[in-house]
Motif scaffolding. Sequence first.
Motif, short mmCIF file in Angstrom:
data_model
loop_
_atom_site.label_atom_id
_atom_site.label_comp_id
_atom_site.label_asym_id
_atom_site.label_seq_id
_atom_site.Cartn_x
_atom_site.Cartn_y
_atom_site.Cartn_z
N UNK A 74 0.76 -1.20 -0.03
CA UNK A 74 0.15 0.01 -0.15
C UNK A 74 0.89 1.21 0.00
N UNK A 75 0.28 2.46 -0.11
CA UNK A 75 0.89 3.63 -0.19
C UNK A 75 1.60 4.16 1.04
N UNK A 76 1.50 3.31 2.20
CA UNK A 76 2.30 3.61 3.41
C UNK A 76 3.29 2.78 3.58
N UNK A 77 3.72 1.88 2.46
CA UNK A 77 4.67 0.97 2.67
C UNK A 77 4.47 0.06 3.78
N UNK A 78 3.38 -0.42 3.81
CA UNK A 78 2.89 -1.76 4.52
C UNK A 78 2.11 -2.72 3.46
N UNK A 79 1.77 -3.93 4.21
CA UNK A 79 0.83 -4.87 3.43
C UNK A 79 -0.60 -4.53 3.41
N UNK A 80 -1.20 -4.40 2.41
CA UNK A 80 -2.74 -4.33 2.24
C UNK A 80 -3.35 -5.27 2.94
N UNK A 81 -4.10 -4.83 3.81
CA UNK A 81 -5.00 -5.86 4.80
C UNK A 81 -6.01 -6.47 3.79
N UNK A 82 -6.45 -5.85 2.93
CA UNK A 82 -7.61 -6.32 2.17
C UNK A 82 -7.22 -7.58 1.36
N UNK A 125 0.15 -3.67 14.65
CA UNK A 125 -0.27 -2.34 13.74
C UNK A 125 0.01 -2.40 12.28
N UNK A 126 1.40 -2.86 12.19
CA UNK A 126 1.87 -2.91 10.77
C UNK A 126 2.43 -4.38 10.46
N UNK A 127 2.18 -4.62 9.06
CA UNK A 127 2.55 -5.88 8.60
C UNK A 127 3.53 -5.48 7.36
N UNK A 128 4.57 -5.83 7.68
CA UNK A 128 5.90 -5.30 6.70
C UNK A 128 5.89 -5.88 5.29
N UNK A 129 6.01 -5.28 4.29
CA UNK A 129 6.04 -5.71 3.03
C UNK A 129 7.21 -6.44 2.38
N UNK A 130 8.26 -6.58 3.10
CA UNK A 130 9.33 -7.24 2.73
C UNK A 130 9.98 -8.29 3.75
N UNK A 131 8.98 -9.01 4.32
CA UNK A 131 9.26 -10.17 5.40
C UNK A 131 8.49 -11.29 5.14
N UNK A 132 8.92 -12.55 4.84
CA UNK A 132 8.25 -13.58 4.57
C UNK A 132 6.83 -13.68 5.62
N UNK A 133 5.73 -14.10 5.31
CA UNK A 133 4.63 -14.35 6.07
C UNK A 133 4.22 -15.87 6.11
N UNK A 134 3.92 -16.59 7.18
CA UNK A 134 3.34 -17.89 7.18
C UNK A 134 1.82 -17.88 7.84
N UNK A 135 1.03 -18.60 7.10
CA UNK A 135 -0.27 -18.84 7.55
C UNK A 135 -0.54 -20.26 8.10
N UNK A 136 -1.02 -20.52 9.02
CA UNK A 136 -1.11 -21.87 9.39
C UNK A 136 -2.86 -21.89 9.95
N UNK A 137 -3.05 -23.27 9.91
CA UNK A 137 -4.45 -23.18 10.56
C UNK A 137 -5.17 -24.76 10.37
N UNK A 302 -4.32 8.60 9.43
CA UNK A 302 -4.41 7.24 9.10
C UNK A 302 -5.00 6.14 9.87
N UNK A 303 -5.94 5.38 9.66
CA UNK A 303 -6.43 4.15 10.70
C UNK A 303 -5.79 3.09 10.61
N UNK A 304 -5.77 2.38 11.53
CA UNK A 304 -5.19 0.95 11.64
C UNK A 304 -6.24 0.02 11.89
N UNK A 305 -6.32 -1.12 11.40
CA UNK A 305 -7.24 -2.28 11.65
C UNK A 305 -7.07 -2.96 13.11
N UNK A 306 -7.72 -2.91 13.64
CA UNK A 306 -7.88 -3.73 15.20
C UNK A 306 -8.58 -4.88 14.86
#
Length: 397
Positions: A74-82, A125-137, A302-306
Motif C-alpha cells: 500500500x501507499x504507506x509501505x506496508x501490506x494491504x490488509x484487504x 499495527x503494521x504488516x511489513x512488505x519485505x518479510x515472509x508471512x506464514x499462515x497456519x490453520x 491514518x487508521x489501523x485495523x484492530x
Amino acid sequence: MAASQVELRSRLRDIVGASTNWRDHVQAMQERKALHTLLAKRQEDLSPRRMKDSYLEVILPLGSQPEIREKYLNVHNSVRFGRILEDLDSLGVLICYTHTKQEMQPRSPLSIVTALVDKINLCKKIIYPDCDIKFTGNVSWVGKTSMEVKMHMLQLHDGDYCPVLDATFVMVARDPENKRPAFVNPLVPETPEEEEIFKQGELNKLKRIDFSTASLLKMAPTAEERNIVHDIFLNTLDTRTVSFRSRKLPPNSVWMEDAKLKGLQICHPQERNIFNRIFGGFLMRKAFELGWATACSYGGSRPFIVSVDDIMFQRPVEVGSLLLLSGQVCYTEKNYIQVRVHSEVYDADTREHHTTNIFHFTFISENEVPRVVPKTYGESMLYLDGKRHFAAVMKEI
C-alpha cells in the motif's frame, strides 16, 4: 506441509474440477452434477478426522520473492490488509477440503463456501512488505454440515515467526451444485487441549445464536441502551427553541448522516471463485477498503485495523452483478472508530436490491476522533449496534 499462495489456489481448482477459462465454466459446472452420487447419506457414514489431519501451512514469500510484493503493497509501505483477507478466505476453504478429503475420490463432491467470519483480531499495527508471512490453520470444530476453522498469521523477524493475527471462520458444505447442505466428516479431539478448542467452537456457535437473537432488528434495546439514546437526544436539543424538531450538534461531534461513504463495484469474471460466483475474499477486500477510507476521512489521519467481526455471507454474488457498498461510522470512542459496511446487489432487470453482506470493522486512529452522533431512531439503533460490536471486540483484545 508448507505451500505457496499460487499452489493453494491451483489445488482448490483441482479439488473441485473448476475451469481456468470463463468460457468453459458452464461445462465444468455440468460435470460437477455427476458427483452427486458420491455424497454421504448420513454423517455416520463418513470417517472421523483429527485436528492435525486438516493442518496446513502456507508461506507468502514477500521477503524471499520481491516480484510478488507489488500486489500486496500500500501507499504507506506496508501490506494491504484487504489482500490478507483474500488469502485467509482461500486458506480456510482449502483446510476444509483437506478435512473432508476421501482417498478414493480425486474430485470432491462438496461445494465448500464461507458462511461467516466470526472474528479476526490483530496484535500488530503494521504488516511489513519485505518479510515472509506464514499462515497456519486447521478445522477446530465440526457440526453436521458446517466447520469452524482457526487460522493464524505470523511474520518473519530476525529469524523467528512472530504472531500478527488470529482468525476464526465458519464454512459450510453444500452439494455439487451449491444448492443443499451436505454432511462433513466428524471431528475427534485427541488431547485435553484439543477438547478445550472443540468446546470453544461449540460456545462460539451458541454465542452467535444469542447475539443474533438479541439483534436490534428483532428486539428493543435494553433499559441502559434506551437511556443512552435519550441522553444523546437531550444533549442535541436546541435549548433556545425547546422543540423536538430543532436539533443542535454538540462540540467536537459529527452527525452520523455526515459520516458515510459509498462505492460501486462491477463484478467481472476475473473475480469469480471456483464455483463461478464472486470470490468472498474479493468482497471482503472491497468492503475493508471502503471501511478504511470511511474511517480515514472521518478521523482525518491514518487508521489501523484492530478487528474484523461478524461478517455474515447472506447470499452469493453472481458474476455481472452491480455491487453497491455503503460505509458508515456508527460508533466512536477516544481513538477508536467502529465502521459498518453494508453491501447489496442491484438487479438491473428487476430493479431490486438484495443485501449480501454486513461487515463490521474496528479501527484505531493516530489521533482522538470526534464523537459520532445519531439524529434519527434508525441511526440510534446503528449507534447501539456499533457500540455492542465495539464492546465485544474490546473484551477479546
